[in-house]
Design a protein around this motif. Structure first.
Motif, PDB file in Angstrom:
ATOM      1  N   THR A   1      -2.994   6.502   9.705  1.00  0.00           N
ATOM      2  CA  THR A   1      -2.683   5.116  10.055  1.00  0.00           C
ATOM      3  C   THR A   1      -3.629   4.132   9.385  1.00  0.00           C
ATOM      4  O   THR A   1      -3.206   3.100   8.850  1.00  0.00           O
ATOM      5  N   LEU A   2      -4.902   4.452   9.400  1.00  0.00           N
ATOM      6  CA  LEU A   2      -5.900   3.484   8.944  1.00  0.00           C
ATOM      7  C   LEU A   2      -6.144   3.513   7.439  1.00  0.00           C
ATOM      8  O   LEU A   2      -6.461   2.490   6.846  1.00  0.00           O
ATOM      9  N   LEU A   3      -6.016   4.671   6.832  1.00  0.00           N
ATOM     10  CA  LEU A   3      -6.413   4.815   5.438  1.00  0.00           C
ATOM     11  C   LEU A   3      -5.217   4.572   4.533  1.00  0.00           C
ATOM     12  O   LEU A   3      -4.244   5.329   4.565  1.00  0.00           O
ATOM     13  N   LYS A   4      -5.273   3.506   3.756  1.00  0.00           N
ATOM     14  CA  LYS A   4      -4.172   3.142   2.878  1.00  0.00           C
ATOM     15  C   LYS A   4      -4.671   2.998   1.442  1.00  0.00           C
ATOM     16  O   LYS A   4      -5.788   2.578   1.193  1.00  0.00           O
ATOM     17  N   ASN A   5      -3.788   3.340   0.522  1.00  0.00           N
ATOM     18  CA  ASN A   5      -4.114   3.307  -0.897  1.00  0.00           C
ATOM     19  C   ASN A   5      -3.600   2.009  -1.514  1.00  0.00           C
ATOM     20  O   ASN A   5      -2.406   1.726  -1.461  1.00  0.00           O
TER      21      ASN A   5
ATOM     22  N   PHE B   1       2.694  10.147  -1.265  1.00  0.00           N
ATOM     23  CA  PHE B   1       1.396   9.790  -0.698  1.00  0.00           C
ATOM     24  C   PHE B   1       0.297  10.241  -1.655  1.00  0.00           C
ATOM     25  O   PHE B   1       0.557  10.911  -2.656  1.00  0.00           O
ATOM     26  N   MET B   2      -0.946   9.876  -1.326  1.00  0.00           N
ATOM     27  CA  MET B   2      -2.088  10.364  -2.091  1.00  0.00           C
ATOM     28  C   MET B   2      -2.795  11.439  -1.262  1.00  0.00           C
ATOM     29  O   MET B   2      -3.249  11.170  -0.148  1.00  0.00           O
TER      30      MET B   2
ATOM     31  N   THR C   1       0.829  -1.185   0.000  1.00  0.00           N
ATOM     32  CA  THR C   1       0.000   0.000   0.000  1.00  0.00           C
ATOM     33  C   THR C   1       0.868   1.242   0.000  1.00  0.00           C
ATOM     34  O   THR C   1       2.069   1.191   0.252  1.00  0.00           O
ATOM     35  N   THR C   2       0.237   2.364  -0.279  1.00  0.00           N
ATOM     36  CA  THR C   2       0.866   3.662  -0.086  1.00  0.00           C
ATOM     37  C   THR C   2      -0.027   4.470   0.846  1.00  0.00           C
ATOM     38  O   THR C   2      -1.173   4.122   1.099  1.00  0.00           O
ATOM     39  N   ASP C   3       0.489   5.570   1.349  1.00  0.00           N
ATOM     40  CA  ASP C   3      -0.226   6.340   2.355  1.00  0.00           C
ATOM     41  C   ASP C   3      -1.172   7.350   1.740  1.00  0.00           C
ATOM     42  O   ASP C   3      -0.972   7.832   0.626  1.00  0.00           O
ATOM     43  N   PHE C   4      -2.198   7.689   2.528  1.00  0.00           N
ATOM     44  CA  PHE C   4      -2.950   8.913   2.318  1.00  0.00           C
ATOM     45  C   PHE C   4      -2.440   9.933   3.328  1.00  0.00           C
ATOM     46  O   PHE C   4      -2.057   9.588   4.448  1.00  0.00           O
TER      47      PHE C   4
END
Length: 560
Positions: A149-153, A315-316, A53-56
């Motif tokens: 932490t919770l939201l992943k792309n 990140f996004m 995954t990548t981060d938001f």
């Protein structure tokens, strides 16, 4: 998993704009028991145990934690009042009557769905209610660190067409019959497999060229699409655009073999055709799509100011994915002049193709009980790309604060929910309410705060409220005239600054900075080739370059 430096993830059953909790997040097991969706349950990684995954994160970190830069959220009562006002505003934004012809923009409909295709190429993790929990009471904004932490792309932050190419032609064949994979032709591994139409005799005529049946995405016997992102089969417009990308690559393979005969190996030919397809797509996103939907000069400004770019490529941005880039929702029509059977001329089956029907004729919608797309339903792209049409319904709706009526009843968003919970169902089906509540829940800044940070004149309170009517009433009574939800602000700014014919200054900067930033930080993109442009890419039979979206469709063989 990474192949050749690129993330490769097959997304099998993630809903439009949907997201899931990262398996590695704190308390993931407990949250999953409470109904949150694990990322590993909606994407498919054949070899790695953990989904990459990548981060938001926030594009404007200087605004994070500043109460005056956000909607009110100081107490439970304040949160409840704000949420009630956001629901009222969302209700007011949906058209209660069919739109007038003057609601049309000068932008052809292809840009609406090209934009959706780009969204699916960049992001997968922003909308699932079980994660964002917009059903909670009193629904306070989440702590920014919790969001991070919770939201992943689940998508690689690059326009690399991973939804088209999957794991490539040389990946091991899946042994699990339920495994979703992107199929390549067995007779020519350099080419992608394309699905075929189902011949039908009722419901109009075959769409020219009548002998060309390679116009569906490849499917299993149970209609499941064999593509890298199942969201590209949720509505027929994007599904047909996905077919165009499959066919463009295959045409690029033929072009390479004809024009670069020194490339003889299947791998060499495939990689070269893939690069040419990706670079053409990326160039068109910047120089056709972005130049069409943003204010003049913003693309050149962002391209020429990489040293001062807002986005660093790691990140996004939430301000993009949850607010500014959702401008496309306002461009969606309730019906389209689709083809000669479901549109003009007058000897058709129906006068148009409703948005509802465009969801029916996909794998999710059952394809009208056909095993593949029936031969009377392929799009006639000339109706979607003509900038000089005399017919208003051959254009997208304006970018404004009024959404098409069908977007209040998106029944495909409520699968698995208790249908007797009518209040919850009404919320999940209502796109405007969901967008506004999600932006609040994720702690997005106000439009005025972003404008100030960018050094742009913010809209006045009167401009935000607009002309008298339900929307103006909801803005005034909700206290949003000077602290405006970012998504609504971007739409209203378009109305005020660009008459709905493009994004305004704030929306344009967020969208252009994010998309160009994604391309700039991808070392394999066209921007990292020496002065690459379509003049160095594939050519049409008359020798002209593929330098706009219509010529892209012509090279793919789906536009005459």
């Amino acid at each position: 998993m990474k192949r050749n430096g690129q993330l490769s993830t097959i997304i099998t059953h993630l809903g439009h704009g949907g997201h899931a909790i990262a398996d590695t997040a704190p308390d993931a097991g407990q949250l999953a028991q409470e109904g949150w969706t694990r990322l590993s349950e909606v994407v498919q990684e054949p070899t790695d145990a953990t989904v990459a995954t990548t981060d938001f994160d926030y594009l404007f970190p200087d605004l994070v934690g500043k109460p005056d830069a956000h909607l009110p959220a100081g107490s439970d009562d304040e949160v409840t009042t704000t949420v009630t006002a956001l629901n009222h505003l969302g209700e007011a934004m949906i058209d209660q009557e069919p739109p007038a012809d003057d609601r049309s923009s000068p932008i052809p409909p292809i840009y609406t769905y090209w934009g959706q295709f780009v969204d699916h190429d960049l992001t997968a993790a922003t909308d699932n209610d079980k994660v964002i929990s917009i059903r909670d009471t009193p629904l306070p904004p989440l702590d920014p660190e919790q969001v991070r932490t919770l939201l992943k792309n689940a998508r690689n932050p690059a326009l690399n067409l991973d939804s088209v190419y999957g794991d490539g032609p040389f990946a091991p064949a899946p042994t699990d019959p339920d495994q979703i994979f992107v199929p390549y032709r067995t007779d020519d591994r350099a080419k992608l497999q394309v699905g075929t139409l189902t011949p039908v005799t009722a419901g109009g005529v075959r769409i020219p060229p009548v002998d060309d049946f390679a116009r569906d995405v490849p499917r299993r016997a149970d209609k499941v699409p064999l593509i890298g992102d199942a969201r590209n089969d949720e509505n027929l417009v994007v599904a047909q655009l996905h077919v165009a990308f499959l066919r463009f690559h295959n045409a690029a393979v033929d072009w390479v073999r004809t024009n670069e005969p020194q490339r003889t190996g299947v791998s060499d030919v495939f990689l070269r055709a893939r690069d040419l397809t990706r670079w053409t797509y990326q160039w068109l996103v910047v120089h056709d799509f972005l130049r069409t939907v943003t204010v003049p000069d913003v693309v050149d400004f962002v391209l020429g100011n990489d040293a001062d770019a807002l986005y660093d490529g790691t990140f996004m941005p939430l301000e993009f994915s949850v607010a500014a880039y959702r401008f496309g929702h306002s461009m969606v029509r309730g019906a389209y002049d689709w083809n000669r059977n479901f549109g003009r001329p007058g000897n058709n089956v129906l006068q148009n193709a409703s948005l509802g029907l465009l969801f029916v004729f996909t794998g999710v919608g059952g394809l009208g009980q056909n095993p593949t797309l029936p031969s009377n339903w392929p799009v006639e792209w000339n109706r979607f790309v003509d900038k000089d049409s005399l017919f208003p319904d051959r254009f997208a709706r304006r970018i404004d604060t009024h959404l098409s009526a069908p977007l209040a009843e998106m029944v495909n968003q409520t699968a698995g929910e208790d249908q007797h919970n009518t209040d919850l169902i009404a919320l999940l089906e209502h796109l405007a309410r969901r967008n506004l509540l999600r932006g609040y829940r994720l702690g997005l800044p106000t439009g005025q705060a972003v404008a100030d940070l960018l050094g742009l004149p913010p809209l006045t309170a009167a401009q935000v409220a607009g002309a008298a009517g339900p929307v103006a009433t909801a803005i005034t009574e909700g206290g949003f005239a000077t602290r405006t939800p970012l998504w609504f602000y971007v739409l209203r700014e378009s109305e005020v600054k660009a008459q709905g014919n493009s994004l305004g200054p704030v929306g344009s900067r967020i969208v252009a900075e994010t998309i160009i930033g994604q391309i700039r930080h991808d070392p394999t993109s066209y921007l990292h080739q020496t002065s690459w442009s379509p003049s160095q890419g594939v050519r049409l039979p008359d020798g002209s370059p593929v330098d706009d979206i219509p010529s892209f469709l012509r090279f793919a063989g789906v536009l005459g």
